[in-house]
Design an enzyme around this catalytic site. Sequence first.
Site: not given
Ligand code: NOJ
Length: 548
Positions: A413
């Site tokens: 991410e």
């Molecule tokens: C981490 C989380 O895993 C994800 O679900 C979320 O959308 C992002 N942070 C942004 O806050």
Amino acid sequence: MLPRGLLRLGHVLVLLLCVSASDDFDWTKNDRSSFYYGTFQTGFSWGAGSSAYQTEGAWNIDGKGMSIWDAFTHKKGRIYLNDTGDSSCEGYYKFKDDVSLMKDMKLNHYRFSLSWPRLLPNGLKSEYINEKGIKYYDDLINTLLDNKITPIVTMYHWDLPQVLEEKYGGWQNSSMVNYFNDYANLCFERFGNRVKYWITFNNPWSIAVEGYETGEHAPGLKLRGTGAYKAAHNMIKAHAKVWHTYDTQWRSKQKGLVGISLSADWGEPVDITNQRDIEAAERYIQFYMGWFATPLFNGDYPQVMKDYIGRKSAQQGLGVSRLPVFSAQEKSFIRGTCDFLGIGHFTTRYITQKNYPSGQVNSYFTDRDLAELVDPHWPDPGSEWLYSVPWGFRRLLNFVKTQYGNPMIYVTENGVSEKMLCTDLCDEWRMQYMKDYINEMLKAMKDGVDVKGYTAWSLLDKFEWDEGFSERFGLYYVDFGNKNKPRYPKASVQYYKRIISSNGFPNQREVESWKRKALETCSSSNQLLAENKEHAGMPKAWPVHDEV
Ligand code: NOJ
């Protein structure tokens, strides 16, 4: 000497500090603001991500059971504007369209999560398997593979079956270890012939701290000073058990990898000449990523967590530490159970030492003896907590390399949000963020960090947990006011496509033209969105996707 304004989170206090740039870490010297032109190794994997609860909707369709997030959001007052993920992006129905968007971007992988209660409505494999849930994920996986997109699959992105919370107290109870292992076994059995990248838990830090310590997230418990540690303990054991299950029962046949996705902000000492700040910044990272990574790579919690929580527990008059202890047998079972490390990274903090004397109220946060600060000059276009600090990413990646023996890394991410009311699809701030963060990742790889892939977070705007739909992380804008939930490309789609097709940043002249070209196409998307919003519920036309 560079004056930097620092803002204490939650306060309005602004401090002015002088930090000498010449005292910086060697490997970033003179390099923080310079852009690095170059490309990634052949085979580097580019992707985008999502999670089940945040995008699927269809919360009670085709036999799906209730998750803790369904129960949590259905109670008033928990979520901004009482939003729920009941329908969200309707990803359950629109996955074929979404795979087309991915194909158009030429993504190499898609990271998504399976909903445990969609597959096992009662939580338990022994009770009932929902074949309709299996079919949904089968179809999604097959569609991805047909389009040459590799699925990277998370088993647990926060949506525990509600029945397991009600009956056993969820992650507070060690019985989750076996239930999770049974569920994982089902995933390997049904999907493992096609899925080769497995992530057990997404961001266990949030599950533990926000779910069981602050209560901002489901299941909303406020077990201060103990809840998070206990939840984390059980998740670490559950992860290790699933890794061993794969290793002994499936690996030789399926030849896949099992990792975990940890989130971590970088923590930079406020004053890099002050030993107390340096140690505080180290504690910040150890209590964040180290809490999970150190057991998985080295077999036990970071020494500094054992010391701090142990000492504070003793000062409170407790006979044992609030941080649970792994037996010798457990340590050797847990050590070495990570085939690759997933990293979710968004932002950075300045860290300074701050003492919290042991008192009646102890918590994860007071156990760390530190304060977090931010520089008000850092750009923060969306979420309150998300400041764009690209150089922190390179530092974090280098930290992982040295601490954990240069593991194989997938960035699971990375991205930035904008506020709900922002309907501007010409998202310059996101293009800038992507360019700078991806460039810092490239620099880290030149430092020798073993990053195999990058996942933009997220493919679509979606349900952002306690913030509801008020923060938009998507490369694609979703019009949640329209029951068809149409997707519109933001300019960053074009920008990311260019990074992907060039596999990096080939040369200055070309890279500098990307933003301009991306901005040429987004005004027509803006116009289309505005027209369709006028006719809410009855879109005149569907968005088009421009070719690079
Ligand atoms: C981490 C989380 O895993 C994800 O679900 C979320 O959308 C992002 N942070 C942004 O806050």
